[in-house]
Design an enzyme around this catalytic site. Sequence first.
Site, mmCIF file in Angstrom:
data_model
loop_
_atom_site.group_PDB
_atom_site.id
_atom_site.type_symbol
_atom_site.label_atom_id
_atom_site.label_comp_id
_atom_site.label_asym_id
_atom_site.label_seq_id
_atom_site.Cartn_x
_atom_site.Cartn_y
_atom_site.Cartn_z
ATOM 1 N N HIS A 168 -91.448 -33.370 80.403
ATOM 2 C CA HIS A 168 -92.611 -32.914 81.138
ATOM 3 C C HIS A 168 -92.817 -33.818 82.349
ATOM 4 O O HIS A 168 -92.390 -34.974 82.364
ATOM 5 C CB HIS A 168 -93.862 -32.973 80.257
ATOM 6 C CG HIS A 168 -93.851 -31.973 79.150
ATOM 7 N ND1 HIS A 168 -94.149 -30.642 79.355
ATOM 8 C CD2 HIS A 168 -93.577 -32.107 77.832
ATOM 9 C CE1 HIS A 168 -94.063 -29.994 78.200
ATOM 10 N NE2 HIS A 168 -93.713 -30.869 77.268
ATOM 11 N N CYS A 210 -91.698 -30.432 85.503
ATOM 12 C CA CYS A 210 -92.612 -29.751 86.410
ATOM 13 C C CYS A 210 -92.868 -30.626 87.633
ATOM 14 O O CYS A 210 -92.917 -31.856 87.522
ATOM 15 C CB CYS A 210 -93.932 -29.449 85.705
ATOM 16 S SG CYS A 210 -93.808 -28.255 84.362
#
Length: 486
Positions: A168, A210
């Site tokens: 992430h 991301c």
Amino acid sequence: MDRLAASVLFAFLLSGLTVECRLFDRDVIKLPSEGADAVGGGDDGFAGTRWAVLVAGSSGYWNYRHQADVCHAYQIMKKGGLKDENIIVFMYDDIAYNPENPRPGIIINHPQGGDVYAGVPKDYVGDEITVNNFIAVLLGNKTALTGGSGKVVDSGPNDHIFVFYSDHGGPGVLGMPTYPYLYADDIVEALKKKHASRSYKNLVFYLEACEAGSIFEGLLPEDLNIYATTASNAVESSWGTYCPGEIPSPPPEYDTCLGDLYSISWMEDSDVHNLRTETLKQQYNLVKSRTSKHETYSLGSHVMQYGDLNLSTEQLFLYIGTNPENENFTFVDDNALPRPSKAVNQRDADLVYFWNKFRKTPEGSPKKVDAQRELLDMMSHRVHIDRSIKLIGKLLFGSVKGSEVLNAIRPAGQPLVDDWSCLRTMVRSFESYCGSLSQYGMKHMRSIANICNAGINQEMMDKVSKEACENIPLGPYSSLARGFSA
């Protein structure tokens, strides 16, 4: 044999002896065919070693895909000829034997794929996966390590380094299963130090996260002999794939995504092609097309490239080797690899997992209540983080301007924030009063960076964070979500 022929033969042999003598390197005899990781396998005119650093930056079964990505990458390096001593793996190692894993001791990265966990060296696991250890490994600094195998990138000036990071992320930051986060300036400063030490020839960095482009945007110089590609640009999410409900779908006993779209794109390409003939640029274009759904960007992201783009003309095998079984498979522009029917936003992959776990738990079972609680805790945590950031913006700048400041996006080519120390301080202030941002809340890093760029100081941030969050219960999800706590 006449005298002329003998002279020609002698000159030929002498020339060969001269070439052989030039193979002596670092005061030792180093034949180009010595070691499977000798760059070029001995027939490309120079010697050197390939190094690989593979990092899964998350923990928790709902993040299955990140460790699956890294294990798959290891298998590619191993088949490509790299030695275990030159492959360094960071993974929490809580997936293969997790009680929720339907195939104990096995990790897969494709619905019909085989085990990618077998043989993977666990160099840094659990709480050994830290920012300091990652940077120490990259810089070859054994004295700075805490725990782990002690392996570092002990590279020399002729060596090629490949770094793959799957996790992430958020604007300017990557996750870790321990605290603190890994910030963009940490990474770029480490790369600058590595370059200054003259301990590599070229370095390639593949990043799955991301807003991954924000790690290099406006920060990575073009003169470090570093080429980087990212799963997403600086303002968008990356995507998980092989998730429940997709075609192809994971085996029915799996409730979680098996891989990430950018990662499986470059790895499944590497699985089938002769990487002696395929260049980094060719793979970039292929991965870009697959990850963006043929550049429609429907359930996909913008794969980006940064740094020294001239390196993209080099062959992949210089960095990750090549499987000898693929010698007859040449690169084709239109890869025949199947594309999943859809993908899942990285930040929603945990929703998919917790929802499927709740849905499939039999009614009346005590586990049904637990599964429902986990799902509701996770959802309430999201609401809490979103509302807290919004309220802080309102308290600092007013209702209208607050939204404008928090959502402002800098022009392409500019770094996320002017003062990275300020960003760290503001994050600590927020988390002290409002709880962990978590893997979901990292998406608000841009808002916090904009607060820094607006000139807000720590005292004011402490005041408004306390006012926004002191009467709001954090909920049990704070300890569940991100795999680490502040």
